[in-house]
Design a protein around this motif. Structure first.
Motif, PDB file in Angstrom:
ATOM      1  N   LEU A  43      27.794  45.483  44.466  1.00 47.62           N
ATOM      2  CA  LEU A  43      28.179  44.426  43.533  1.00 47.62           C
ATOM      3  C   LEU A  43      26.978  43.937  42.732  1.00 47.62           C
ATOM      4  N   GLU A  71      26.171  46.387  40.071  1.00 46.76           N
ATOM      5  CA  GLU A  71      27.163  46.282  38.998  1.00 46.76           C
ATOM      6  C   GLU A  71      26.822  45.108  38.073  1.00 46.76           C
ATOM      7  N   GLU A 124      35.172  37.357  35.986  1.00 41.40           N
ATOM      8  CA  GLU A 124      35.642  38.463  36.830  1.00 41.40           C
ATOM      9  C   GLU A 124      34.648  38.791  37.943  1.00 41.40           C
ATOM     10  N   MET A 125      33.354  38.752  37.629  1.00 41.25           N
ATOM     11  CA  MET A 125      32.361  39.108  38.630  1.00 41.25           C
ATOM     12  C   MET A 125      32.255  38.045  39.725  1.00 41.25           C
ATOM     13  N   THR A 126      32.310  36.767  39.371  1.00 44.06           N
ATOM     14  CA  THR A 126      32.239  35.736  40.407  1.00 44.06           C
ATOM     15  C   THR A 126      33.442  35.827  41.346  1.00 44.06           C
ATOM     16  N   GLN A 127      34.593  36.196  40.813  1.00 39.04           N
ATOM     17  CA  GLN A 127      35.773  36.369  41.672  1.00 39.04           C
ATOM     18  C   GLN A 127      35.570  37.556  42.615  1.00 39.04           C
ATOM     19  N   LYS A 128      34.977  38.630  42.103  1.00 42.20           N
ATOM     20  CA  LYS A 128      34.684  39.792  42.949  1.00 42.20           C
ATOM     21  C   LYS A 128      33.740  39.418  44.092  1.00 42.20           C
ATOM     22  N   VAL A 129      32.703  38.647  43.758  1.00 47.19           N
ATOM     23  CA  VAL A 129      31.736  38.233  44.775  1.00 47.19           C
ATOM     24  C   VAL A 129      32.423  37.363  45.825  1.00 47.19           C
ATOM     25  N   ASP A 156      35.637  37.200  46.631  1.00 48.16           N
ATOM     26  CA  ASP A 156      36.583  37.985  47.441  1.00 48.16           C
ATOM     27  C   ASP A 156      35.851  38.866  48.444  1.00 48.16           C
ATOM     28  N   SER A 157      34.774  39.504  47.995  1.00 46.63           N
ATOM     29  CA  SER A 157      34.024  40.420  48.849  1.00 46.63           C
ATOM     30  C   SER A 157      33.338  39.673  49.998  1.00 46.63           C
TER      31      SER A 157
END
Length: 339
Positions: free
Chosen positions: A130, A133, A320-325, A327-328
């Motif tokens: 991440l 990315e 989008e990236m903060t949501q990915k972080v 969730d992960s």
């Protein structure tokens, strides 16, 4: 014109020249760290740079510079991207103004009570992927992630509960930790770590989110802030060991592997050695009548964690990236019964 030097001298000179050529560095890089030169963690980073030289038989030489040596702490991302620096070892939270995801990955406040859990997440739970990315569009590549053991909060006043943070002027870097301290009623002040000593000395701040106990003691902070809150519950910043992406992409695969292996080793060495120094420092401070270490009770820690989790959820909706972080990281924490 004939060279009349004796044959054994010519042969010796040729051998010396050959040895010099064989050991000449193919890659000479400058990395900037986020500590001052006197901090124990900075010296450990320098030792690992020297070890990498030996591991690569002199092919790679890395000079590690202290904070502000080349550029300011918020400028190293651009400096590595442009080639002013070839790499950095720094907290990504400094770049939260670029993208809040830097703040989440750099310091998911209150999430980690054990540094080895954080390293496991970064290495095997998707964190490093991440981060790359996020950072590679800036022309930077993450070689590996490191962190510190549990930090300390040097304070000029006793902090025995979350209520004691009300109105407290506490140094905090830009990013999530700043917001969480604000959420619990403190008045955070955004200062680089290099200014903490002077700010405490001149009473500009009452306390500081400022690295580990042994680092703080080495900097002399307890002369002005004799109520260290330890072990920390708030902050476990990532140390992003990163390099210019073009340089990385052009490296031979065996050197890439060596660098990844070396910096993974540094991450574990850093934690173990600093923890040992922190324990030794704590024992000494407990015997010092002028210094009074405090440990925040478990119930107060839980209150802080609840405030921090509420802040994570707000940040998750930023992009989008903060949501990915979010969730992960939360999926990993739940899978380990850490949330």
């Amino acid at each position: 014109m004939l060279n009349l030097a004796p044959r054994h001298i010519l042969i010796g000179s040729a051998l010396l020249l050959g040895l010099s050529t064989a050991h000449a560095a193919e890659y000479e890089w400058t990395f900037q760290a986020s500590e001052t030169s006197g901090e124990p963690s900075f010296k450990i980073k320098q030792e690992w740079a020297e070890r990498i030289s030996r591991m690569t038989d002199g092919r790679v030489e890395i000079e590690v510079m202290p904070i502000n040596a080349v550029v300011g702490p918020t400028e190293t991302l651009d400096a590595v991207s442009s080639g002013i620096l070839q790499g950095h070892m720094t907290d990504p939270s400094y770049f939260s103004g670029r993208d809040p995801a830097f703040g989440m990955l750099g310091n998911l406040v209150g999430a980690w009570q054990n540094p080895y859990d954080f390293l496991e997440y970064m290495k095997h739970g998707g964190g490093e992927d991440l981060y790359n990315e996020l950072v590679e569009p800036y022309g930077v590549h993450l070689i590996g992630a490191a962190t510190f053991p549990l930090e300390s909060v040097p304070s000029t006043v006793p902090i025995e509960s979350l209520e004691d943070f009300e109105g407290l002027k506490i140094r905090a870097p830009q990013g999530m930790v700043y917001n969480v301290f604000e959420r619990i009623g403190a008045s955070p002040v955004n200062l680089p770590g290099s200014e903490v000593y002077t700010a405490l000395e001149k009473k500009v701040i009452d306390a500081a989110d400022s690295t580990v106990l042994s680092n703080n003691d080495a900097m002399g902070l307890h002369a002005f802030a004799p109520y260290p809150l330890y072990p920390g519950f708030h902050s476990m910043p990532m140390i992003a060991v990163s390099i210019n992406k073009q340089i990385w992409d052009e490296l031979p695969e065996e050197l890439q592997t060596t660098l990844e292996t070396a910096f993974d080793g540094m991450a574990y060495d850093l934690i173990a050695r600093l923890k040992a120094q922190d324990i030794e420092t704590l024992q000494r401070l407990q015997e010092d009548p002028d210094v009074h270490p405090y440990d925040l009770p478990a119930e107060e820690r839980r209150k802080f964690s609840a405030a921090a989790e509420a802040e994570w959820q707000e940040w998750a909706g930023e992009n989008e990236m903060t949501q990915k972080v979010y969730d992960s990281a939360t999926a990993f924490l739940r899978s380990r019964n850490l949330l």
